[in-house]
Scaffold this motif. Structure first.
Motif, PDB file in Angstrom:
ATOM      1  N   LEU A  48       0.868  -1.175   0.000  1.00 50.53           N
ATOM      2  CA  LEU A  48       0.000   0.000   0.000  1.00 50.53           C
ATOM      3  C   LEU A  48       0.908   1.229   0.000  1.00 50.53           C
ATOM      4  O   LEU A  48       1.568   1.524   0.995  1.00 50.53           O
ATOM      5  CB  LEU A  48      -0.900  -0.004   1.241  1.00 50.53           C
ATOM      6  N   HIS A  49       0.963   1.924  -1.140  1.00 50.59           N
ATOM      7  CA  HIS A  49       1.874   3.054  -1.294  1.00 50.59           C
ATOM      8  C   HIS A  49       1.178   4.370  -0.959  1.00 50.59           C
ATOM      9  O   HIS A  49      -0.001   4.558  -1.274  1.00 50.59           O
ATOM     10  CB  HIS A  49       2.384   3.147  -2.737  1.00 50.59           C
ATOM     11  N   VAL A  50       1.925   5.268  -0.353  1.00 55.71           N
ATOM     12  CA  VAL A  50       1.426   6.620  -0.091  1.00 55.71           C
ATOM     13  C   VAL A  50       1.697   7.485  -1.320  1.00 55.71           C
ATOM     14  O   VAL A  50       2.833   7.579  -1.780  1.00 55.71           O
ATOM     15  CB  VAL A  50       2.116   7.245   1.142  1.00 55.71           C
ATOM     16  N   PHE A  51       0.661   8.092  -1.850  1.00 57.66           N
ATOM     17  CA  PHE A  51       0.824   9.020  -2.969  1.00 57.66           C
ATOM     18  C   PHE A  51       1.250  10.370  -2.402  1.00 57.66           C
ATOM     19  O   PHE A  51       0.658  10.852  -1.430  1.00 57.66           O
ATOM     20  CB  PHE A  51      -0.495   9.162  -3.729  1.00 57.66           C
ATOM     21  N   PRO A  52       2.282  11.012  -2.977  1.00 53.89           N
ATOM     22  CA  PRO A  52       2.810  12.243  -2.375  1.00 53.89           C
ATOM     23  C   PRO A  52       1.879  13.451  -2.530  1.00 53.89           C
ATOM     24  O   PRO A  52       1.792  14.060  -3.598  1.00 53.89           O
ATOM     25  CB  PRO A  52       4.123  12.463  -3.129  1.00 53.89           C
ATOM     26  N   LEU A  53       1.182  13.776  -1.448  1.00 48.19           N
ATOM     27  CA  LEU A  53       0.345  14.979  -1.375  1.00 48.19           C
ATOM     28  C   LEU A  53       0.871  15.870  -0.259  1.00 48.19           C
ATOM     29  O   LEU A  53       1.426  15.371   0.721  1.00 48.19           O
ATOM     30  CB  LEU A  53      -1.112  14.609  -1.074  1.00 48.19           C
ATOM     31  N   PRO A  54       0.695  17.183  -0.372  1.00 53.46           N
ATOM     32  CA  PRO A  54       1.134  18.082   0.707  1.00 53.46           C
ATOM     33  C   PRO A  54       0.475  17.734   2.037  1.00 53.46           C
ATOM     34  O   PRO A  54      -0.751  17.564   2.111  1.00 53.46           O
ATOM     35  CB  PRO A  54       0.689  19.460   0.215  1.00 53.46           C
ATOM     36  N   THR A  55       1.251  17.632   3.093  1.00 53.02           N
ATOM     37  CA  THR A  55       0.727  17.256   4.411  1.00 53.02           C
ATOM     38  C   THR A  55      -0.332  18.230   4.896  1.00 53.02           C
ATOM     39  O   THR A  55      -1.314  17.852   5.541  1.00 53.02           O
ATOM     40  CB  THR A  55       1.879  17.194   5.434  1.00 53.02           C
ATOM     41  N   ARG A  56      -0.137  19.513   4.551  1.00 57.31           N
ATOM     42  CA  ARG A  56      -1.055  20.547   5.044  1.00 57.31           C
ATOM     43  C   ARG A  56      -2.477  20.389   4.505  1.00 57.31           C
ATOM     44  O   ARG A  56      -3.426  20.965   5.048  1.00 57.31           O
ATOM     45  CB  ARG A  56      -0.522  21.944   4.681  1.00 57.31           C
ATOM     46  N   TRP A  57      -2.637  19.618   3.448  1.00 55.47           N
ATOM     47  CA  TRP A  57      -3.976  19.428   2.883  1.00 55.47           C
ATOM     48  C   TRP A  57      -4.884  18.648   3.828  1.00 55.47           C
ATOM     49  O   TRP A  57      -6.101  18.815   3.787  1.00 55.47           O
ATOM     50  CB  TRP A  57      -3.890  18.680   1.553  1.00 55.47           C
ATOM     51  N   GLY A  58      -4.311  17.756   4.621  1.00 60.68           N
ATOM     52  CA  GLY A  58      -5.135  16.963   5.544  1.00 60.68           C
ATOM     53  C   GLY A  58      -5.879  15.822   4.880  1.00 60.68           C
ATOM     54  O   GLY A  58      -6.754  15.203   5.490  1.00 60.68           O
ATOM     55  N   VAL A  59      -5.538  15.543   3.617  1.00 59.48           N
ATOM     56  CA  VAL A  59      -6.125  14.398   2.922  1.00 59.48           C
ATOM     57  C   VAL A  59      -4.976  13.518   2.412  1.00 59.48           C
ATOM     58  O   VAL A  59      -3.911  14.024   2.066  1.00 59.48           O
ATOM     59  CB  VAL A  59      -7.035  14.816   1.749  1.00 59.48           C
ATOM     60  N   ASN A  60      -5.223  12.224   2.390  1.00 61.55           N
ATOM     61  CA  ASN A  60      -4.187  11.274   1.971  1.00 61.55           C
ATOM     62  C   ASN A  60      -4.721  10.357   0.885  1.00 61.55           C
ATOM     63  O   ASN A  60      -5.895   9.961   0.918  1.00 61.55           O
ATOM     64  CB  ASN A  60      -3.716  10.421   3.151  1.00 61.55           C
ATOM     65  N   LEU A  61      -3.847  10.025  -0.054  1.00 59.44           N
ATOM     66  CA  LEU A  61      -4.194   9.095  -1.123  1.00 59.44           C
ATOM     67  C   LEU A  61      -3.246   7.905  -1.066  1.00 59.44           C
ATOM     68  O   LEU A  61      -2.027   8.079  -0.935  1.00 59.44           O
ATOM     69  CB  LEU A  61      -4.094   9.776  -2.499  1.00 59.44           C
ATOM     70  N   TYR A  62      -3.810   6.705  -1.157  1.00 63.44           N
ATOM     71  CA  TYR A  62      -3.024   5.470  -1.116  1.00 63.44           C
ATOM     72  C   TYR A  62      -3.308   4.648  -2.359  1.00 63.44           C
ATOM     73  O   TYR A  62      -4.461   4.560  -2.815  1.00 63.44           O
ATOM     74  CB  TYR A  62      -3.377   4.643   0.127  1.00 63.44           C
ATOM     75  N   LEU A  63      -2.250   4.024  -2.885  1.00 61.57           N
ATOM     76  CA  LEU A  63      -2.378   3.146  -4.048  1.00 61.57           C
ATOM     77  C   LEU A  63      -2.017   1.723  -3.625  1.00 61.57           C
ATOM     78  O   LEU A  63      -0.871   1.460  -3.254  1.00 61.57           O
ATOM     79  CB  LEU A  63      -1.442   3.600  -5.173  1.00 61.57           C
ATOM     80  N   LYS A  64      -2.985   0.823  -3.659  1.00 60.25           N
ATOM     81  CA  LYS A  64      -2.705  -0.582  -3.334  1.00 60.25           C
ATOM     82  C   LYS A  64      -2.197  -1.264  -4.605  1.00 60.25           C
ATOM     83  O   LYS A  64      -2.913  -1.368  -5.597  1.00 60.25           O
ATOM     84  CB  LYS A  64      -3.946  -1.275  -2.791  1.00 60.25           C
TER      85      LYS A  64
END
Length: 358
Positions: free
Chosen positions: A34-50
């Motif tokens: 399960l990979h973390v997609f690089p989004l700015p931390t300050r956004w408060g939302v996270n995207l993951y790619l399985k």
């Protein structure tokens, strides 16, 4: 009193050994990443790619093929001399050819003539035979004809996908996602985004969410030209469509394994945007992905933008379905896109600007 005993100890021993081999494949393979997609931390939302491309046969369909073989073996449909037949646009057939070789059975894949040469080569590499048809709508009829001709078994992924997988757990893809998310900032995903090909993956995830009483919502993304999206919107299961230009997802008809009642939202994505997102993922993550992954990510980005606009924090999970190496001569080829009038440049600009948003 009368009695008929059809017990065949040799066949039962063969089936037991075949099931052991198929199950051993699962034990040899660790769970997918399960990979973390690089989004700015300050956004408060996270995207993951399985990343389902790391399965032994390189795609999400490895799970389905394993389940279909176990289902067929346990039901007594597959025996020591059965020819296995499947109607497939590629990846399922690749995985089924692998399992057929694992248990020493012949395999025939019935597929559209437009299937990528890379997938055809993979099926043949695993010992399968490819039976190509000019009209994609005839693959079911032709599969049944070949099954009758060979006395074999038609796997029929489009009917049995939602039945063959244990949606309550047993390390299915849904259970895996929630287990891997446990230590993340937002462990219960706000959304899980998947495409529909057979409908098996969306059915498994949608049922599991309800069974485990999660609040996670399921978004199913569909390419243009597919029957699933207009059918889900209208409630008419008889809807037909031309068919999808993105291999592996979308269908010209609504398949029996498609379960609309477990889906919270459907998003339709143009083919040009799917291919643009496929290339954008490689730019941002360095991971070479296929067209259906692009469709998934395009929809996930739309949901993330909506969450940001609403000031909502949370996580979104989607899938890497297979690798881009299977599409070098199609989605990865600019000349191929130009011949089909697919202009991905505007979509690439929009996707690139997504990460530039403050």
């Amino acid at each position: 009193m009368y009695s008929v005993d059809r017990h065949d100890p040799r066949t039962r021993r063969w089936v037991a050994e075949a099931i052991r081999r198929v199950e051993a494949d699962a034990h040899r393979s660790c769970d997918t990443h399960l990979h973390v997609f690089p989004l700015p931390t300050r956004w408060g939302v996270n995207l993951y790619l399985k990343d389902e491309s790391v399965h032994p046969t390189g795609s999400l369909k490895h799970r389905l093929a394993r389940s279909l073989f176990l289902y067929g073996l346990a039901n007594g449909w597959i025996g020591p001399s059965t020819t296995v037949v499947e109607a497939s646009s590629g990846s399922t057939a690749v995985s089924e050819a692998y399992f057929a070789r694992l248990v020493d059975l012949p395999f025939i894949a019935v597929m559209p003539a437009s299937t990528s040469p890379e997938k055809i080569s993979l099926i043949e590499f695993y010992g399968g035979k490819c039976h190509l048809v000019d009209d994609p709508g005839t693959i079911y009829e032709e599969s049944r004809r070949l099954t009758a001709e060979t006395g074999g078994h038609f796997m029929d992924q489009f009917t049995y996908a939602e039945r063959a997988t244990d949606w309550r757990g047993n390390n299915n893809i849904a259970e895996s996602i929630f287990s891997q998310m446990e230590m993340e900032p937002h462990p219960e995903p706000t959304w899980i985004v998947v495409g529909a090909g057979t409908g098996g993956t969306s059915s498994t995830i949608g049922r599991y969410i309800r069974y485990r009483r999660y609040t996670t919502r399921l978004a199913v993304v569909d390419p243009e030209g597919s029957a699933f999206y207009p059918s889900w919107c209208s409630g008419d299961a008889t809807v037909t469509a031309p068919g999808s230009g993105i291999e592996g997802i979308g269908r010209p008809r609504v398949e029996p394994s498609f379960l609309p009642t477990v889906i919270d939202r459907m998003i339709q994505v143009p083919d040009a945007r799917s291919i643009a997102a496929m290339r954008w993922v490689r730019e941002v993550t360095g991971r070479d992905v296929g067209g259906s992954t692009g469709t998934n990510v395009a929809a996930a980005v739309q949901i993330l933008e909506e969450m940001r606009e609403a000031g909502e924090q949370g996580s979104v999970v989607t899938l890497i379905c297979d690798g881009g190496e299977r599409y070098r001569g199609t989605y990865g080829d600019d000349a191929w896109l130009a011949e089909r009038g697919l202009d991905i440049a505007p979509h690439l600009r929009e996707l690139r600007s997504f990460l530039a948003h403050d």
